[in-house]
Design a protein around this motif. Sequence first.
Motif, PDB file in Angstrom:
ATOM      1  N   GLN A 116       0.923  -1.160   0.192  1.00 16.60           N
ATOM      2  CA  GLN A 116      -0.030   0.035  -0.251  1.00 16.60           C
ATOM      3  C   GLN A 116       0.948   1.172  -0.131  1.00 16.60           C
ATOM      4  O   GLN A 116       0.444   2.282  -0.783  1.00 16.60           O
ATOM      5  CB  GLN A 116      -0.896   0.113   1.187  1.00 16.60           C
ATOM      6  N   LYS A 117       1.933   1.280   0.759  1.00 17.80           N
ATOM      7  CA  LYS A 117       3.017   2.264   0.778  1.00 17.80           C
ATOM      8  C   LYS A 117       3.616   2.618  -0.598  1.00 17.80           C
ATOM      9  O   LYS A 117       3.525   3.941  -1.145  1.00 17.80           O
ATOM     10  CB  LYS A 117       4.101   2.246   1.805  1.00 17.80           C
ATOM     11  N   GLN A 118       3.903   1.631  -1.101  1.00 16.13           N
ATOM     12  CA  GLN A 118       4.572   1.810  -2.426  1.00 16.13           C
ATOM     13  C   GLN A 118       3.512   2.079  -3.361  1.00 16.13           C
ATOM     14  O   GLN A 118       3.978   3.010  -4.294  1.00 16.13           O
ATOM     15  CB  GLN A 118       4.911   0.219  -2.915  1.00 16.13           C
ATOM     16  N   ALA A 119       2.424   1.718  -3.506  1.00 15.33           N
ATOM     17  CA  ALA A 119       1.431   2.040  -4.357  1.00 15.33           C
ATOM     18  C   ALA A 119       1.055   3.896  -4.155  1.00 15.33           C
ATOM     19  O   ALA A 119       0.719   4.414  -5.062  1.00 15.33           O
ATOM     20  CB  ALA A 119      -0.060   1.302  -4.067  1.00 15.33           C
ATOM     21  N   LYS A 120       1.009   4.098  -3.003  1.00 16.35           N
ATOM     22  CA  LYS A 120       0.828   5.533  -2.689  1.00 16.35           C
ATOM     23  C   LYS A 120       1.864   6.287  -3.315  1.00 16.35           C
ATOM     24  O   LYS A 120       1.626   7.504  -3.586  1.00 16.35           O
ATOM     25  CB  LYS A 120       0.312   5.704  -1.127  1.00 16.35           C
ATOM     26  N   ASP A 121       3.104   5.951  -2.679  1.00 16.70           N
ATOM     27  CA  ASP A 121       4.291   6.691  -3.302  1.00 16.70           C
ATOM     28  C   ASP A 121       4.268   6.502  -4.882  1.00 16.70           C
ATOM     29  O   ASP A 121       4.505   7.790  -5.284  1.00 16.70           O
ATOM     30  CB  ASP A 121       5.454   5.941  -2.808  1.00 16.70           C
ATOM     31  N   TYR A 122       4.119   5.592  -5.519  1.00  9.83           N
ATOM     32  CA  TYR A 122       3.982   5.636  -7.070  1.00  9.83           C
ATOM     33  C   TYR A 122       2.975   6.584  -7.500  1.00  9.83           C
ATOM     34  O   TYR A 122       3.277   7.359  -8.283  1.00  9.83           O
ATOM     35  CB  TYR A 122       3.786   4.189  -7.562  1.00  9.83           C
TER      36      TYR A 122
END
Length: 156
Positions: A116-122
């Motif tokens: 989820q963090k990676q998706a939000k960062d992306y």
Amino acid sequence: MGARVNDNKLAMWKSLIALAYVDGELEPQEKAVLLDYIRGSKLSEEIKRELIADIDTPLVFADVFNDVSNLEERAHVISTALVLFQSDADFEPAERKLFDILTTQHREMVDFASAQKQAKDYIAEFKTKDAAAARAEYAKGGRIMRMVGYLAEKLP
């Protein structure tokens, strides 16, 4: 190719073939899906020929799927299972049970907080790019980029 496949990518493809035999038989619709999928892949012609030759030989799913260690490739096998299982318009109980087991096991392996963090960062990175570059990347990326674009619109 031997009964056990050590190469992760090849094990993924063998797993797709093995999925078609979960209910005990290879239906013509399932074979057609596999053939289309293999022929449309970026695999070498030699590997494609080997996989196509293997389609008519029943494989034990656990024997090949256990060799798929990459989480993305495992997820690919699981998502493709739905296409195969429903291609003959009969989602058999054995197919449904295997699908439920696979999705449960996969969820236990995935670090959703990190994903989820990676998706939000992306998504944040996607939003900050200039519009033309973002549209070009979006168009080039296909399904994944369309999903990211959709999420960028929906998430705060």
